[in-house]
Design an enzyme around this catalytic site. Structure first.
Site, short mmCIF file in Angstrom:
data_model
loop_
_atom_site.label_atom_id
_atom_site.label_comp_id
_atom_site.label_asym_id
_atom_site.label_seq_id
_atom_site.Cartn_x
_atom_site.Cartn_y
_atom_site.Cartn_z
N LYS A 169 17.78 -40.84 -4.94
CA LYS A 169 19.27 -41.38 -4.61
C LYS A 169 20.30 -40.98 -5.52
CE LYS A 169 18.62 -42.35 0.00
NZ LYS A 169 19.29 -41.77 0.94
N TYR A 176 12.42 -43.82 -5.08
CA TYR A 176 13.50 -43.81 -4.14
C TYR A 176 14.94 -43.97 -4.94
CZ TYR A 176 16.72 -45.49 -0.50
OH TYR A 176 17.67 -45.72 0.41
#
Length: 283
Positions: free
Chosen positions: A173, A169
């Site tokens: 990002k 994750y």
């Protein structure tokens, strides 16, 4: 009488279906500010519910709900075409959709990067990084043709990007944020801008495990995004390009210069740049 700084504007918000999501909250805010919004999500049940709630508050023609898999370029192109045809244009794209390896986080034993399966890595990167690229690529041509547009990327706090246990994750990002910084430079002078908006900390969305130790009551509310999202989508933000806004520090009561001084900094940390040596640099 409520101000309508987005009258006449059409926006796309991805990841807009979740009943407790930032996409849903920002959609409400954009509609209240006068925009018409295409709500995109892969979860048809969530999308139908949230779109119905927005229509109940803003009128039958304020939103267009479109099931879309942003990791699929053809699905993305179709959604952009339907938005322009159904709502009469496109001015704003908020790349909010995101996914996380929630099962790996729920048991409290955060995985090491070597525990992540190739399938999990590919799925998260496909949505959080590639999906944001596919959406921006599909939308930007229309914006460039009209000489005005807004691309807003929702990433995450810098700490989360490299916090142990947050693979893939965090890296996904970071990739999205680097893409927005690059886009802002390539769009400079076109009338189209690209900026980052983050809540500033853990927020009460479906991304957070239900059994989070601190309890959900202490988390930020998704609505923290609303004020800066509306401003970034408006003509009032002309000239703001390549910036990262932290919603937690956004204060609508302050003059805009003070708001930006408190909440904004350049996206993707350009202060760390100027380190590469290119041929001719020493000439």
């Amino acid at each position: 009488m409520q101000r309508k700084p987005l009258n006449g504007k059409v926006a796309i918000v991805t990841g807009a279906g979740s009943p407790i999501g930032m996409g849903r909250a920002m959609t409400f805010a954009l509609v209240q500010a006068g925009a018409r919004v295409a709500m995109l999500d892969i979860n048809e049940e969530w999308l139908e519910q949230s779109a119905g709630e927005v229509r109940a508050a803003g009128g039958d023609d304020c939103v267009l709900d479109l099931v879309c898999d942003i990791s699929d370029p053809e699905s993305v192109e179709d959604a952009v075409r339907k938005t322009i045809a159904g709502l009469g244009g496109l001015h704003v794209l908020i790349n909010n959709a995101g996914t996380i390896n929630l099962a790996d986080l729920a048991d409290g034993n955060l995985p090491k990067f070597w525990d992540i399966t190739p399938q999990t890595w590919s799925r998260v990167i496909a949505v959080n990084s590639s999906g944001s690229f596919f959406m921006a690529r599909a939308a930007v041509g229309h914006m460039l043709d009209q000489g005005w547009g807004r691309i807003v990327g929702v990433t995450t706090s810098i700490d989360t990007m490299y916090r142990p246990g947050m693979c893939p994750y965090g890296p996904s990002k970071a990739s999205h944020e680097a893409l927005v910084a690059l886009m802002s430079r390539e769009l400079d002078g076109t009338g189209v801008t690209a900026n980052i908006l983050v809540p500033g900390g853990q927020t009460d969305t479906h991304i957070v495990p239900d059994d989070i130790v601190v309890g959900r009551s202490v988390l930020m509310r998704p609505e923290v995004m609303n004020g800066p999202a509306v401003w970034l989508a408006s003509e009032e933000s002309d000239g703001t390009n390549g910036m990262r806004l932290i919603a937690h520090y956004w204060d609508d009561s302050l003059p805009i210069e003070q708001r930006l001084a408190k909440a904004a900094a350049p996206a993707a940390w350009p202060q760390l740049g100027k380190q590469a040596i290119f041929p001719g640099d020493d000439l």
